[in-house]
Design a protein around this motif. Sequence first.
Motif, PDB file in Angstrom:
ATOM      1  N   ILE A   1       0.829  -1.208   0.000  1.00 50.58           N
ATOM      2  CA  ILE A   1       0.000   0.000   0.000  1.00 50.58           C
ATOM      3  C   ILE A   1       0.860   1.253   0.000  1.00 50.58           C
ATOM      4  N   ASP A   2       1.949   1.245   0.781  1.00 48.15           N
ATOM      5  CA  ASP A   2       2.801   2.435   0.903  1.00 48.15           C
ATOM      6  C   ASP A   2       3.877   2.526  -0.175  1.00 48.15           C
ATOM      7  N   ASP A   3       3.926   1.510  -1.067  1.00 44.90           N
ATOM      8  CA  ASP A   3       4.923   1.487  -2.135  1.00 44.90           C
ATOM      9  C   ASP A   3       6.332   1.533  -1.559  1.00 44.90           C
TER      10      ASP A   3
ATOM     11  N   TRP B   1       5.904  -1.837  -7.007  1.00 45.56           N
ATOM     12  CA  TRP B   1       4.914  -2.892  -6.805  1.00 45.56           C
ATOM     13  C   TRP B   1       3.943  -2.937  -7.979  1.00 45.56           C
ATOM     14  N   ALA B   2       4.447  -2.717  -9.183  1.00 40.58           N
ATOM     15  CA  ALA B   2       3.583  -2.598 -10.359  1.00 40.58           C
ATOM     16  C   ALA B   2       2.707  -3.829 -10.558  1.00 40.58           C
ATOM     17  N   LYS B   3       3.240  -5.010 -10.242  1.00 36.57           N
ATOM     18  CA  LYS B   3       2.448  -6.216 -10.489  1.00 36.57           C
ATOM     19  C   LYS B   3       1.233  -6.290  -9.566  1.00 36.57           C
ATOM     20  N   TRP B   4       1.237  -5.479  -8.512  1.00 39.04           N
ATOM     21  CA  TRP B   4       0.096  -5.453  -7.599  1.00 39.04           C
ATOM     22  C   TRP B   4      -0.922  -4.391  -7.992  1.00 39.04           C
ATOM     23  N   GLY B   5      -0.597  -3.541  -8.955  1.00 39.30           N
ATOM     24  CA  GLY B   5      -1.530  -2.523  -9.402  1.00 39.30           C
ATOM     25  C   GLY B   5      -0.854  -1.181  -9.551  1.00 39.30           C
ATOM     26  N   ALA B   6      -1.380  -0.370 -10.439  1.00 42.97           N
ATOM     27  CA  ALA B   6      -0.771   0.930 -10.724  1.00 42.97           C
ATOM     28  C   ALA B   6      -1.103   1.977  -9.666  1.00 42.97           C
ATOM     29  N   THR B   7      -2.199   1.781  -8.936  1.00 42.55           N
ATOM     30  CA  THR B   7      -2.638   2.754  -7.929  1.00 42.55           C
ATOM     31  C   THR B   7      -2.829   2.043  -6.595  1.00 42.55           C
TER      32      THR B   7
ATOM     33  N   ALA C   1      -5.444   1.975  -4.802  1.00 40.05           N
ATOM     34  CA  ALA C   1      -6.749   1.311  -4.809  1.00 40.05           C
ATOM     35  C   ALA C   1      -6.683  -0.041  -5.514  1.00 40.05           C
ATOM     36  N   GLU C   2      -5.944  -0.103  -6.616  1.00 38.53           N
ATOM     37  CA  GLU C   2      -5.796  -1.373  -7.333  1.00 38.53           C
ATOM     38  C   GLU C   2      -4.996  -2.376  -6.501  1.00 38.53           C
ATOM     39  N   ARG C   3      -3.952  -1.883  -5.830  1.00 40.20           N
ATOM     40  CA  ARG C   3      -3.147  -2.772  -4.991  1.00 40.20           C
ATOM     41  C   ARG C   3      -3.963  -3.273  -3.806  1.00 40.20           C
ATOM     42  N   LEU C   4      -4.809  -2.403  -3.259  1.00 34.45           N
ATOM     43  CA  LEU C   4      -5.671  -2.802  -2.147  1.00 34.45           C
ATOM     44  C   LEU C   4      -6.608  -3.928  -2.572  1.00 34.45           C
TER      45      LEU C   4
END
Length: 315
Positions: free
Chosen positions: A49-51, A61-67, A69-72
Amino acid sequence: MTDAVLAAAHEAIQKGSKSFALASRLFDGGTRDRATLLYAWCRHCDDVIDDQMLGEGAHEWAKWGATPAERLARLRDCTDKALAGEPTGEPAFEALARVAAETGLPARYAHDLIDGFAIDVDWKTVISGDDLLTYCYHVAGCVGVMMAIVMGVPPADHATLARASDLGLSFQLNNIARDVAEDAARGRCYLPLEWLQAEGLSLETYALPESRAALHRVVTRLVDLAERYEASAAHGVPALRNRQAWAVLSAAQIYGDIGRKVRGQGPDALESRAYTRRRDKLIAVALAAPEAIWKRNIRVSTPSDRTGLWTPDFA
């Protein structure tokens, strides 16, 4: 669980939290491994979440999402799979799956932590003390509950779990007191607006140099509240075995000392980040040993009444 999963978890705790790593050494082997596995999952989610990586420095953490909210959303999905016993291919979530399977950890507490990350992602001004405590539960109190279950407290023992939540709240309140200036520099204020206004401050003025004395009074109020939850948490110690009680009380002293330093050093303490030296941590561990035996087997000297304290909804 593979050895690689446990090895990754031990690496995470050694690099991510020296205080937690020190306290966890006091556990018996099985409890220490489960606590370490739980920490690895919590640390990983926080980092995504905190990158960051292990709480420090930017990380991709691109593979977890670009934003965020996407990573969450990805964290929620992997957490749900882990709790259901489904493979995720991710060591941190395999760690959570192992903890849940071995302890009967209710899914709700893991979900509570993910909800805490959601609060961070969709941040809103903290208005009241109750808002602050609700946030603190979702990012730390629920971790205290999960740690208690890892230590063998039955999930149905809500009275003891409430004390475990109290300890997590105390930790987070002290962390907020320590990090006020650092958080202000990144545009985040965890202090209740109502508390700031009571000292003639606002979100625009509280971090200014000329506001240091008034801000320190607000931070002192925060540390005083942390101590109240720390005292309440001690009443959960009789439910633990001696080594577990020793670890818990050591951690309580180490984290409590952070807040007490900020409070005791006056407004100047807000200029830099307070920390506890290794020597002081070792002293805290040594002093906690007889205290654990005393509180577990004889009595806790502070009042047991939790009236007015924030309590999780265990229904």
